[in-house]
Write a protein that holds these residues in place. Structure first.
Motif, PDB file in Angstrom:
ATOM      1  N   VAL A  17       0.817  -1.208   0.000  1.00 27.13           N
ATOM      2  CA  VAL A  17       0.000   0.000   0.000  1.00 27.13           C
ATOM      3  C   VAL A  17       0.854   1.263   0.000  1.00 27.13           C
ATOM      4  CG1 VAL A  17      -1.944  -1.133   1.114  1.00 27.13           C
ATOM      5  CG2 VAL A  17      -0.181  -0.031   2.519  1.00 27.13           C
ATOM      6  N   CYS A  18       2.142   1.095  -0.103  1.00 33.69           N
ATOM      7  CA  CYS A  18       3.038   2.232   0.010  1.00 33.69           C
ATOM      8  C   CYS A  18       2.975   3.128  -1.228  1.00 33.69           C
ATOM      9  CB  CYS A  18       4.466   1.753   0.208  1.00 33.69           C
ATOM     10  SG  CYS A  18       4.685   0.873   1.750  1.00 33.69           S
ATOM     11  N   VAL A  19       3.068   4.406  -0.975  1.00 37.35           N
ATOM     12  CA  VAL A  19       3.183   5.388  -2.044  1.00 37.35           C
ATOM     13  C   VAL A  19       4.466   6.162  -1.792  1.00 37.35           C
ATOM     14  CG1 VAL A  19       2.123   7.385  -3.137  1.00 37.35           C
ATOM     15  CG2 VAL A  19       0.684   5.549  -2.257  1.00 37.35           C
ATOM     16  N   GLY A  47       9.173  -8.738   4.316  1.00 37.67           N
ATOM     17  CA  GLY A  47       8.218  -7.660   4.092  1.00 37.67           C
ATOM     18  C   GLY A  47       8.938  -6.344   4.020  1.00 37.67           C
ATOM     19  N   CYS A  48       8.243  -5.361   3.514  1.00 44.38           N
ATOM     20  CA  CYS A  48       8.836  -4.038   3.601  1.00 44.38           C
ATOM     21  C   CYS A  48       8.547  -3.490   4.993  1.00 44.38           C
ATOM     22  CB  CYS A  48       8.351  -3.123   2.475  1.00 44.38           C
ATOM     23  SG  CYS A  48       6.696  -2.513   2.604  1.00 44.38           S
ATOM     24  N   ASP A  49       9.367  -2.592   5.424  1.00 38.48           N
ATOM     25  CA  ASP A  49       9.365  -2.167   6.827  1.00 38.48           C
ATOM     26  C   ASP A  49       8.263  -1.175   7.159  1.00 38.48           C
ATOM     27  OD1 ASP A  49      11.606  -3.663   7.313  1.00 38.48           O
ATOM     28  OD2 ASP A  49      12.972  -2.042   6.779  1.00 38.48           O
ATOM     29  N   GLY A  52       1.891  -0.586   8.669  1.00 38.91           N
ATOM     30  CA  GLY A  52       0.600  -0.764   8.036  1.00 38.91           C
ATOM     31  C   GLY A  52       0.659  -1.500   6.726  1.00 38.91           C
ATOM     32  N   CYS A  53       1.840  -1.816   6.285  1.00 40.89           N
ATOM     33  CA  CYS A  53       1.974  -2.530   5.022  1.00 40.89           C
ATOM     34  C   CYS A  53       2.159  -4.012   5.299  1.00 40.89           C
ATOM     35  CB  CYS A  53       3.168  -1.968   4.250  1.00 40.89           C
ATOM     36  SG  CYS A  53       3.274  -2.631   2.599  1.00 40.89           S
ATOM     37  N   THR A  54       1.321  -4.823   4.715  1.00 45.34           N
ATOM     38  CA  THR A  54       1.329  -6.250   5.023  1.00 45.34           C
ATOM     39  C   THR A  54       1.991  -7.092   3.945  1.00 45.34           C
ATOM     40  OG1 THR A  54      -0.869  -6.490   4.052  1.00 45.34           O
ATOM     41  CG2 THR A  54      -0.745  -6.078   6.428  1.00 45.34           C
TER      42      THR A  54
HETATM   43 ZN   LIG Z   1       5.177  -1.385   1.592  1.00 47.02          ZN
END
Ligand SMILES: [Zn+2]
Ligand SMILES: [Zn+2]
Ligand SMILES: [Zn+2]
Length: 57
Positions: A17-19, A47-49, A52-54
């Protein structure tokens, strides 16, 4: 140093969900990702750090 016209792009990883600003995005094969983990398709299932991003592959 504030810039109001930073172009933002969503990470091309489907679960992510990262922007990120285009200038900071990791570009891989024409797609923009938020980080190396996403860019490499979470090969290590890392995962990315980002909070809120899963996404983790
Ligand atoms: Zn992310
Ligand atoms: Zn990402
Ligand atoms: Zn991802």
């Amino acid at each position: 140093m504030a810039s109001v016209d930073v172009e933002m792009v969503k990470c091309a990883c489907t679960d992510c969900v990262c922007v990120v600003p285009v200038a900071k995005a990791v570009t891989r094969e024409g797609k923009a990702y938020c980080c190396d983990e996403c860019a490499s398709g979470h090969a290590d299932h890392a995962g990315c750090d980002h909070a809120g991003c899963t996404c983790h592959g």
